[in-house]
Structures are given as C-alpha cells and as structure tokens.
Design a protein around this motif. Sequence first.
Motif, PDB file in Angstrom:
ATOM      1  N   LEU A   1       0.432  -0.999  -0.082  1.00  0.00           N
ATOM      2  CA  LEU A   1       0.091   0.240  -0.133  1.00  0.00           C
ATOM      3  C   LEU A   1       0.878   1.268  -0.089  1.00  0.00           C
ATOM      4  N   LEU A   2       2.238   1.258   0.523  1.00  0.00           N
ATOM      5  CA  LEU A   2       2.777   2.422   0.950  1.00  0.00           C
ATOM      6  C   LEU A   2       3.616   3.047  -0.269  1.00  0.00           C
ATOM      7  N   ALA A   3       3.508   1.433  -0.977  1.00  0.00           N
ATOM      8  CA  ALA A   3       4.264   1.777  -2.240  1.00  0.00           C
ATOM      9  C   ALA A   3       4.104   1.940  -3.386  1.00  0.00           C
ATOM     10  N   GLY A   4       2.238   1.694  -3.806  1.00  0.00           N
ATOM     11  CA  GLY A   4       1.472   2.205  -4.382  1.00  0.00           C
ATOM     12  C   GLY A   4       1.276   3.807  -4.065  1.00  0.00           C
ATOM     13  N   MET A   5       1.140   3.860  -3.129  1.00  0.00           N
ATOM     14  CA  MET A   5       1.075   5.520  -2.778  1.00  0.00           C
ATOM     15  C   MET A   5       1.780   6.908  -3.272  1.00  0.00           C
ATOM     16  N   LEU A   6       2.818   6.448  -3.112  1.00  0.00           N
ATOM     17  CA  LEU A   6       4.621   7.109  -3.067  1.00  0.00           C
ATOM     18  C   LEU A   6       4.994   7.263  -4.800  1.00  0.00           C
ATOM     19  N   ASN A   7       4.504   5.893  -5.744  1.00  0.00           N
ATOM     20  CA  ASN A   7       4.701   5.940  -6.669  1.00  0.00           C
ATOM     21  C   ASN A   7       3.735   6.504  -7.207  1.00  0.00           C
ATOM     22  N   HIS A   8       2.831   6.800  -7.027  1.00  0.00           N
ATOM     23  CA  HIS A   8       1.229   7.102  -7.697  1.00  0.00           C
ATOM     24  C   HIS A   8       0.925   8.764  -7.197  1.00  0.00           C
ATOM     25  N   LEU A   9       1.020   8.895  -6.094  1.00  0.00           N
ATOM     26  CA  LEU A   9       0.047   9.874  -5.408  1.00  0.00           C
ATOM     27  C   LEU A   9       1.165  11.939  -6.833  1.00  0.00           C
ATOM     28  N   LYS A  10      -0.055  11.753  -6.873  1.00  0.00           N
ATOM     29  CA  LYS A  10       0.250  13.608  -7.583  1.00  0.00           C
ATOM     30  C   LYS A  10      -0.423  14.446  -7.195  1.00  0.00           C
ATOM     31  N   ASP A  11       0.157  15.347  -7.292  1.00  0.00           N
ATOM     32  CA  ASP A  11      -0.077  16.939  -7.164  1.00  0.00           C
ATOM     33  C   ASP A  11      -1.200  17.528  -6.847  1.00  0.00           C
ATOM     34  N   GLY A  12      -1.545  18.185  -5.814  1.00  0.00           N
ATOM     35  CA  GLY A  12      -3.199  17.984  -5.807  1.00  0.00           C
ATOM     36  C   GLY A  12      -4.278  16.880  -5.603  1.00  0.00           C
ATOM     37  N   ASP A  13      -3.574  16.004  -5.347  1.00  0.00           N
ATOM     38  CA  ASP A  13      -4.215  14.384  -4.643  1.00  0.00           C
ATOM     39  C   ASP A  13      -5.158  14.819  -3.670  1.00  0.00           C
ATOM     40  N   ILE A  14      -6.139  14.567  -2.899  1.00  0.00           N
ATOM     41  CA  ILE A  14      -6.583  14.414  -1.919  1.00  0.00           C
ATOM     42  C   ILE A  14      -6.046  12.584  -0.943  1.00  0.00           C
ATOM     43  N   ILE A  15      -5.844  12.955  -0.346  1.00  0.00           N
ATOM     44  CA  ILE A  15      -5.797  11.022   0.481  1.00  0.00           C
ATOM     45  C   ILE A  15      -6.011  11.155   1.492  1.00  0.00           C
ATOM     46  N   MET A  16      -7.018   9.713   1.867  1.00  0.00           N
ATOM     47  CA  MET A  16      -8.000   9.577   3.123  1.00  0.00           C
ATOM     48  C   MET A  16      -7.267   7.999   3.991  1.00  0.00           C
ATOM     49  N   GLY A  17      -7.728   8.862   4.851  1.00  0.00           N
ATOM     50  CA  GLY A  17      -7.150   6.986   5.445  1.00  0.00           C
ATOM     51  C   GLY A  17      -8.462   7.625   7.283  1.00  0.00           C
ATOM     52  N   HIS A  18      -8.499   6.490   8.079  1.00  0.00           N
ATOM     53  CA  HIS A  18      -9.145   6.725   8.645  1.00  0.00           C
ATOM     54  C   HIS A  18      -8.421   6.329  10.382  1.00  0.00           C
ATOM     55  N   MET A  19      -8.645   7.014  11.236  1.00  0.00           N
ATOM     56  CA  MET A  19      -8.297   7.219  12.623  1.00  0.00           C
ATOM     57  C   MET A  19      -8.264   5.878  14.036  1.00  0.00           C
ATOM     58  N   GLY A  20      -8.437   5.075  12.826  1.00  0.00           N
ATOM     59  CA  GLY A  20      -9.155   3.576  13.483  1.00  0.00           C
ATOM     60  C   GLY A  20      -9.646   2.725  13.000  1.00  0.00           C
ATOM     61  N   ILE A  21      -9.676   1.667  12.335  1.00  0.00           N
ATOM     62  CA  ILE A  21     -10.207   0.369  11.839  1.00  0.00           C
ATOM     63  C   ILE A  21     -10.667  -1.212  12.443  1.00  0.00           C
ATOM     64  N   TRP A  22     -11.500  -1.218  12.986  1.00  0.00           N
ATOM     65  CA  TRP A  22     -11.884  -2.600  13.894  1.00  0.00           C
ATOM     66  C   TRP A  22     -11.338  -3.781  12.787  1.00  0.00           C
ATOM     67  N   SER A  23     -11.385  -3.713  11.954  1.00  0.00           N
ATOM     68  CA  SER A  23     -10.896  -5.134  11.065  1.00  0.00           C
ATOM     69  C   SER A  23     -10.104  -5.544  10.518  1.00  0.00           C
ATOM     70  N   ARG A  24      -9.078  -4.497  10.204  1.00  0.00           N
ATOM     71  CA  ARG A  24      -7.768  -5.048   9.648  1.00  0.00           C
ATOM     72  C   ARG A  24      -6.905  -5.665  10.479  1.00  0.00           C
ATOM     73  N   LYS A  25      -5.932  -6.507  10.277  1.00  0.00           N
ATOM     74  CA  LYS A  25      -5.555  -7.039  11.399  1.00  0.00           C
ATOM     75  C   LYS A  25      -3.844  -6.406  11.386  1.00  0.00           C
ATOM     76  N   ASP A  26      -3.569  -5.973  10.700  1.00  0.00           N
ATOM     77  CA  ASP A  26      -2.242  -5.282  10.594  1.00  0.00           C
ATOM     78  C   ASP A  26      -2.562  -4.033  10.281  1.00  0.00           C
ATOM     79  N   PRO A  27      -2.636  -2.876  11.408  1.00  0.00           N
ATOM     80  CA  PRO A  27      -2.939  -2.086  11.022  1.00  0.00           C
ATOM     81  C   PRO A  27      -2.031  -1.047  10.312  1.00  0.00           C
ATOM     82  N   TRP A  28      -3.146   0.104   9.582  1.00  0.00           N
ATOM     83  CA  TRP A  28      -1.957   0.940   8.167  1.00  0.00           C
ATOM     84  C   TRP A  28      -1.454   1.620   8.897  1.00  0.00           C
ATOM     85  N   MET A  29      -2.321   2.868   9.710  1.00  0.00           N
ATOM     86  CA  MET A  29      -1.312   3.852   9.895  1.00  0.00           C
ATOM     87  C   MET A  29      -0.450   4.051  11.336  1.00  0.00           C
ATOM     88  N   PRO A  30       0.000   2.970  11.675  1.00  0.00           N
ATOM     89  CA  PRO A  30       1.363   2.670  12.639  1.00  0.00           C
ATOM     90  C   PRO A  30       2.967   2.685  11.800  1.00  0.00           C
TER      91      PRO A  30
END
Length: 257
Positions: free
Chosen positions: A198-227
């Motif tokens: 997921l990190l590789a995809g974002m770093l490779n493809h985000l461009k000027d003006g893009d809005i990024i979306m994440g959550h302040m905690g997800i119950w379901s994902r076993k390996d949390p994204w944010m930390p």
Amino acid sequence: MQARAIAALVMLASGAPVLAAAPAACKATAYLTFDTGSQSQAELIAATLNKHAIKATFFLANEKTVRGDWSLDPSWSAYWKARVAEGHAIGTHTFDHVYWQQDLAHGAMLVKPQFGAHGGQKQTMDAAAYCRELRRVDTRFVELTGHHIDPIWRAPGGHTSPNTLAAAQACGFRHVAWAQAGFSGDETSSEKFSNAQLLAGMLNHLKDGDIIMGHMGIWSRKDPWMPANLDPLIAGLQQKGFCFATLREHPDYKKHP
C-alpha cells in the motif's frame, strides 16, 4: 468498500517506491484527510502531524471508539480542541455515520445509520433531515471546542447520490472525495494488501493536488495501516518534493472573496 477501490489497489501496489536522496523544494501539494473510526490511531496521527509540522483535514462522525466511548463525547473535547489550536480543518462525516442506500422521489433518500438511535436500521430522510444530520456534527463540535467546523463533508464509504449532494449543497456543505492513488487501503484485508504494498502504491502514484484518505482507526484490519505507513508516507512524499495543506487551501474548496 467499493470494488473499484480494491481494483485500484491491485494496480497501485505494484513496484517499489522511488525516493529522492534528500528532501527537495516544494514542487507539489498533497491533502491528508482522516475520517473518524475506532480512534485507536488518534494520538499517533496527532503526534505524527506535529512531528512533521503539517496540517490535515478531519471528517467527524460520532463513532464508537476503542476507549469504550464515542468520538464526539465530552471525553474527546481536549483532543479536538488541540487539533483546532494546531490549525487543522474539520468537516462533517454525518453524525451517526449514515450510509446512503437509495435515492427516492422528491429529494428523499433511503439511508442506514451505523450508530445512534437507529443504528443498523434503514430509514427514509428528506433533504431537511439529511441537512440536520450533517449539521449535528457542527453543533456538537461547537459544544466541545467553541469552534464551528468547515463547510465540507464526506459521505461514509464515499457513497453519494444526486439527492445527498443536493441536500448537502442546499445547507452549505461541499462534498470531498479522494484521489484514486489517495486511497490508503487501511480498511482492506492485510493478508491481501500488505502495508508495504500500500505504501509503495501511494508513493509511486500520488500527484500534485491529490486528496489522501485514511481512518483514525479501523476495527477489521489485522495489521493496522497507520502505525507502519503514516510517517513513511509523509517523509517519502516530502523527499519527492510534496508539501501538505488542509482543504481550506485546496483550489476546489478554499473560500473565495
């Protein structure tokens, strides 16, 4: 989560991130946004934003948290006051995290709140009721912080319709979606989409003006994204010449004289 978002991740997650050797001058702007959730990552998000001296935009609903309370309870007043003092932007995510289901006649809509008195039950809202649902966040936020939210909103799941958009616009709120490359994937299966992918995809493809979306905690994902990914994402984009701003500075949402 929409199937098209998952399909996009398959494309975005390929390849390794290519980073500059050292931070470059600001050549592009990205807009970090966070939707409320379990709030398990709330303090980490605040600390990371402060570490990098950047500002973001938060979309608030009154969601159940890992602390056993709700994200817009008085117990969260100090947290939200601190974000206001730091200059972050705040939008509404509908008070009860209300999912749109179907448009009906005369501007009405079938919806399904996730929380609140009607949590898990389908109900019909007219445009005025939907507007009240959006404004409930502002009313509570004033009670908690003494400040109004910004005139922006994000539909739970990103699911909008002609009727929801018209109702929101009529009461002064503009909808904020996110860029395809800005979908963090924090609500996907960690077995199918690793944090590294997921990190590789974002770093490779985000461009000027893009809005990024994440959550302040997800119950379901076993390996949390944010930390694992928030700090490397910010640092990696800065190395590529990105700056960060709130949606108050976005050309589509900033206030015009």
